[in-house]
Scaffold this motif. Sequence first.
Motif, mmCIF file in Angstrom:
data_model
loop_
_atom_site.group_PDB
_atom_site.id
_atom_site.type_symbol
_atom_site.label_atom_id
_atom_site.label_comp_id
_atom_site.label_asym_id
_atom_site.label_seq_id
_atom_site.Cartn_x
_atom_site.Cartn_y
_atom_site.Cartn_z
ATOM 1 N N LEU A 1 84.028 68.006 37.177
ATOM 2 C CA LEU A 1 82.277 67.347 37.481
ATOM 3 C C LEU A 1 82.007 68.397 38.527
ATOM 4 C CD1 LEU A 1 82.537 64.233 37.029
ATOM 5 C CD2 LEU A 1 82.564 65.188 35.293
ATOM 6 N N SER A 2 83.044 69.221 39.284
ATOM 7 C CA SER A 2 82.466 70.253 40.291
ATOM 8 C C SER A 2 81.472 71.490 40.081
ATOM 9 C CB SER A 2 83.932 70.794 40.936
ATOM 10 O OG SER A 2 84.815 69.651 40.988
ATOM 11 N N ASN A 3 80.894 72.287 39.228
ATOM 12 C CA ASN A 3 80.422 73.133 39.100
ATOM 13 C C ASN A 3 79.039 73.341 39.510
ATOM 14 O OD1 ASN A 3 82.259 73.485 36.884
ATOM 15 N ND2 ASN A 3 80.743 72.922 35.267
ATOM 16 N N THR A 4 78.203 71.990 39.915
ATOM 17 C CA THR A 4 76.925 72.535 40.848
ATOM 18 C C THR A 4 77.679 71.895 42.465
ATOM 19 O OG1 THR A 4 76.474 70.273 40.110
ATOM 20 C CG2 THR A 4 75.759 72.002 38.644
ATOM 21 N N LEU A 5 79.118 71.776 42.736
ATOM 22 C CA LEU A 5 78.940 71.092 44.637
ATOM 23 C C LEU A 5 79.238 72.242 44.480
ATOM 24 C CD1 LEU A 5 82.266 68.285 44.292
ATOM 25 C CD2 LEU A 5 79.660 68.335 45.032
ATOM 26 N N PRO A 6 78.661 72.782 45.812
ATOM 27 C CA PRO A 6 78.643 74.239 47.003
ATOM 28 C C PRO A 6 80.333 74.277 46.599
ATOM 29 C CG PRO A 6 78.490 71.604 48.458
ATOM 30 C CD PRO A 6 78.233 71.629 47.128
ATOM 31 N N ASN A 7 81.266 73.644 47.160
ATOM 32 C CA ASN A 7 82.783 73.961 47.286
ATOM 33 C C ASN A 7 84.038 72.628 46.404
ATOM 34 O OD1 ASN A 7 83.686 72.115 49.011
ATOM 35 N ND2 ASN A 7 81.627 73.357 49.959
ATOM 36 N N LEU A 8 85.080 72.919 46.685
ATOM 37 C CA LEU A 8 86.060 71.815 46.000
ATOM 38 C C LEU A 8 86.504 70.899 47.490
ATOM 39 C CD1 LEU A 8 87.852 73.981 43.427
ATOM 40 C CD2 LEU A 8 85.426 72.237 43.094
ATOM 41 N N GLY A 9 85.718 71.185 48.080
ATOM 42 C CA GLY A 9 86.701 70.429 49.657
ATOM 43 C C GLY A 9 86.107 68.607 49.584
ATOM 44 N N VAL A 10 86.330 68.514 48.432
ATOM 45 C CA VAL A 10 85.809 67.129 48.486
ATOM 46 C C VAL A 10 86.997 66.153 49.248
ATOM 47 C CG1 VAL A 10 85.069 64.847 46.716
ATOM 48 C CG2 VAL A 10 84.508 67.016 46.697
ATOM 49 N N THR A 11 86.344 65.106 49.998
ATOM 50 C CA THR A 11 86.870 64.825 51.608
ATOM 51 C C THR A 11 87.509 62.975 51.164
ATOM 52 O OG1 THR A 11 85.974 64.634 52.664
ATOM 53 C CG2 THR A 11 87.320 66.491 53.137
ATOM 54 N N ALA A 12 86.135 62.501 50.260
ATOM 55 C CA ALA A 12 86.014 61.197 49.598
ATOM 56 C C ALA A 12 84.880 61.174 48.319
ATOM 57 C CB ALA A 12 85.985 60.360 51.253
ATOM 58 N N MET A 13 84.926 59.874 47.858
ATOM 59 C CA MET A 13 83.953 60.044 46.284
ATOM 60 C C MET A 13 84.281 57.757 46.556
ATOM 61 S SD MET A 13 85.442 60.740 42.833
ATOM 62 C CE MET A 13 84.056 60.133 42.256
ATOM 63 N N ALA A 14 83.053 58.304 45.432
ATOM 64 C CA ALA A 14 82.801 56.259 44.728
ATOM 65 C C ALA A 14 81.724 56.429 43.522
ATOM 66 C CB ALA A 14 81.981 55.541 46.107
#
Length: 284
Positions: free
Chosen positions: A113-126
């Motif tokens: 689900l990361s195609n429109t995120l600026p990068n893959l550096g997700v440090t938390a999600m909810a």
Amino acid sequence: MRAIVHSTTRAAWGFCVLTLAIVLPALAQAQPADDAHPVTALTINSSGALLVLQDSDLFTIAGGTSTKIALPATDQGAQPTFLARGVDGSVYLAGPGLGVWRYDSASESWQSLSNTLPNLGVTAMAAHATQPETLYAYLGKDGMFRSRDGGAEWVKVDSGPREPVQAFLHSDMPGSMDSGWLFAATTRGVSRSMDCFCFWGDAGDLRGTVSAIGYDPAAPENVYAVIEGQLHHSADGGETWTSLKTPQSVTALAFSPSQGLVVGTANGNLLARGAADEWTPVHE
């Protein structure tokens, strides 16, 4: 002569057995207690079974049976560190270098689900407490992003609290000007904001680096936070906090429909909190 040899051999064998009986328990006790891998994250699936992330492995635990779930194929260095459950039962996985993924139980596969995120550096999600298509992801200095279409499109909505976010959750606790609240586990304590992103403020005076946070969906005012392995509880939405005794250092937590509050520990164990505040093992 044969009798003498046989007697000597039997005596030697008996001595070896006796020695092993003495030495092996001592060796077992000498093993370090932290050989087990800490539980990284916990959640439940649509059936109410526990999902356990541990040492980059994912397991589902139901009826005393543990089943391994293959993680998505990612680049080397990606770190799966967060699990979240949507109100429709969808399970999400995220982490630095990993981005955000959703598990399709029908095909037993993962969807990025990361195609429109600026990068893959997700440090938390909810995941939103009541809206199945609404997700949140925090990307450090890039800020906080929200998707209202199940992860197809992400939009930056806020910079987040002043301190780095270690984990966060969305709650439908009453009192918000919009559809709920966001509680963030930061390096200073617990921070709280209505999900209109009007203002981030301290949730009480709990201080320290919060490594995990959770709440009771059946009673949203009950929020739980972990600081240096110590579990803390707020019964008033983060206004005041009390420390809860646990037999082991806590690393993750979740709420099970059948078992209530379940924590994962630094020793790799799962413990459920009973009605009398006692902790019992969750048998795998």
